[in-house]
Design an enzyme around this catalytic site. Structure first.
Site, mmCIF file in Angstrom:
data_model
loop_
_atom_site.group_PDB
_atom_site.id
_atom_site.type_symbol
_atom_site.label_atom_id
_atom_site.label_comp_id
_atom_site.label_asym_id
_atom_site.label_seq_id
_atom_site.Cartn_x
_atom_site.Cartn_y
_atom_site.Cartn_z
ATOM 1 N N HIS A 169 0.928 -1.327 0.006
ATOM 2 C CA HIS A 169 0.085 -0.147 -0.107
ATOM 3 C C HIS A 169 1.004 1.160 -0.041
ATOM 4 O O HIS A 169 0.426 2.315 -0.643
ATOM 5 C CB HIS A 169 -0.962 -0.101 1.358
ATOM 6 C CG HIS A 169 -1.829 -1.150 1.465
ATOM 7 N ND1 HIS A 169 -1.677 -2.175 2.275
ATOM 8 C CD2 HIS A 169 -3.054 -1.504 0.777
ATOM 9 C CE1 HIS A 169 -2.732 -3.165 2.050
ATOM 10 N NE2 HIS A 169 -3.432 -2.624 1.428
ATOM 11 N N GLN A 178 -17.823 -6.618 -0.592
ATOM 12 C CA GLN A 178 -16.963 -7.595 -1.438
ATOM 13 C C GLN A 178 -16.739 -8.505 -0.691
ATOM 14 O O GLN A 178 -15.866 -9.470 -1.236
ATOM 15 C CB GLN A 178 -16.019 -6.766 -1.791
ATOM 16 C CG GLN A 178 -14.982 -6.183 -1.008
ATOM 17 C CD GLN A 178 -13.833 -5.391 -1.396
ATOM 18 O OE1 GLN A 178 -14.082 -4.059 -1.479
ATOM 19 N NE2 GLN A 178 -12.627 -5.674 -1.694
HETATM 20 P P1 AMP Z 1 -6.482 -3.482 -0.229
HETATM 21 O O1 AMP Z 1 -6.432 -2.754 1.044
HETATM 22 O O2 AMP Z 1 -6.258 -5.049 0.012
HETATM 23 O O3 AMP Z 1 -7.906 -3.560 -0.806
HETATM 24 O O4 AMP Z 1 -5.559 -3.389 -1.203
HETATM 25 C C1 AMP Z 1 -5.640 -1.961 -1.552
HETATM 26 C C2 AMP Z 1 -4.519 -1.619 -2.627
HETATM 27 O O5 AMP Z 1 -3.388 -1.959 -2.481
HETATM 28 C C3 AMP Z 1 -5.160 -2.602 -4.053
HETATM 29 O O6 AMP Z 1 -5.053 -1.464 -5.083
HETATM 30 C C4 AMP Z 1 -4.388 -3.546 -4.065
HETATM 31 O O7 AMP Z 1 -3.808 -4.055 -5.483
HETATM 32 C C5 AMP Z 1 -2.996 -2.992 -3.412
HETATM 33 N N1 AMP Z 1 -1.925 -3.926 -2.998
HETATM 34 C C6 AMP Z 1 -2.032 -4.879 -2.095
HETATM 35 N N2 AMP Z 1 -1.059 -5.395 -2.027
HETATM 36 C C7 AMP Z 1 -0.103 -5.111 -2.787
HETATM 37 C C8 AMP Z 1 1.212 -5.600 -2.864
HETATM 38 N N3 AMP Z 1 1.986 -6.524 -2.278
HETATM 39 N N4 AMP Z 1 1.812 -4.867 -3.835
HETATM 40 C C9 AMP Z 1 1.334 -3.709 -4.537
HETATM 41 N N5 AMP Z 1 0.182 -3.110 -4.322
HETATM 42 C C10 AMP Z 1 -0.555 -4.036 -3.439
#
Ligand code: AMP
Length: 290
Positions: A45, A69
């Site tokens: 993030h 979701q």
């Molecule tokens: P989430 O909090 O899981 O909904 O993720 C929020 C954003 O962070 C989304 O766009 C994810 O694809 C991105 N994200 C989560 N894990 C990673 C990672 N390891 N590397 C890059 N972006 C990430």
């Protein structure tokens, strides 16, 4: 609450308050970058926020664990919620404002509109998590319409998600540029995920098989392999012989349509989903052109 996590970063909860702050920036000609998240933030993030900091004048991060979701038997209740730690990470990565709406702000009791991207939402992750992407596209539409950014930043980690959001913005003429940022991994290759905290030590060791299978596919392509069905079988073999791993899919698809391919083409991506113990993990890797 521990002092080390107390952060002076600006936060806002209500949509009118968010809009007023963003509008004030716009009046000063600032470009607006937006990073939507569900919190439990990690270096993945942070990398999105840092990219937004580089590209835009004013950076908004949203933190909202979106109930729609999650499927009925998924981890909505136990999903980690780490407000103070998250605020520190946002600040360190260069965010200007963190928007943390409540469930009541995002969904009125009589809420009855959904956004659905048809074909792309039904395959791969959508085949198992049947209502997941409708929840994602509905909330992302609401988040984008509330913040009205110039650019929104998503991670390649959720490859299908970013493809669906790109499709949605095109189809609905949502005037936001979607930028997809690289996957951030632990040193041993495990893609960072807020769900990695669920893994026991043994499960975490087994979870490395996802990135190892992707590495194998990439290496074989680099070495001249052109039989994609063989490559898929190699990935599946590695994953299905790893203890504690229950493979859902390990496949190679077109980067835009996400349709499975069996002959090499310039733009392809290998996608994997597997349960490691009870935890569903996903990972992927763009493959070099053959
Ligand atoms: P989430 O909090 O899981 O909904 O993720 C929020 C954003 O962070 C989304 O766009 C994810 O694809 C991105 N994200 C989560 N894990 C990673 C990672 N390891 N590397 C890059 N972006 C990430």
């Amino acid at each position: 609450m521990s002092d080390q996590f107390t952060s002076p970063i600006n936060t806002v909860e209500e949509i009118p308050g968010l809009r007023a702050l963003v509008q004030a920036q716009r009046q000063q000609q600032a470009s607006i970058g937006f990073v939507p998240t569900m919190g439990a933030l990690h270096a993945g993030h942070a990398s999105l926020i840092e990219q937004a900091r580089q590209d835009c004048d004013f950076v908004v991060v949203s933190i909202f664990v979106n109930p729609t979701q999650f499927g009925p038997n998924e981890d909505f209740e136990k999903y980690p919620r780490l407000r103070e730690q998250d605020l520190s990470i946002c600040q360190a990565a260069g965010a200007d404002l963190v928007w943390m709406p409540t469930k009541e702000i995002m969904y009125a009791p009589d809420f009855s509109t959904v956004v659905e991207v048809k074909a792309l939402s039904q395959i791969l992750e959508g085949a198992t998590r049947t209502t997941h992407f409708q929840g994602v596209t509905t909330v992302v539409t609401k988040l984008l319409l509330s913040c009205l950014p110039d650019v929104a930043f998503f991670g390649a980690k959720d490859y299908q998600q970013q493809a669906i959001i790109r499709r949605m913005c095109l189809d609905l003429n949502i005037p936001v540029e979607i930028k997809t940022c690289p996957i951030i991994r632990d040193r041993d290759g495990l893609a960072l995920s807020s769900r990695n905290v669920y893994l026991s030590e043994a499960e975490r060791a087994s979870a490395l098989s996802l990135s190892q299978a992707l590495k194998l596919a990439k290496e074989k392509i680099d070495a001249g392999e052109t039989d994609l069905n063989q490559l898929k079988a190699d990935m599946q073999q590695l994953l299905s012989t790893t203890p504690l791993v229950k493979l859902d899919y390990a496949t190679i698809v077109d980067t835009h349509t996400l349709e499975e391919i069996s002959a090499p083409q310039p733009e392809m991506v290998a996608l994997i989903a597997a349960y490691v113990g009870e935890t569903r993990l996903i990972d992927n890797c763009l493959l070099p052109p053959v």
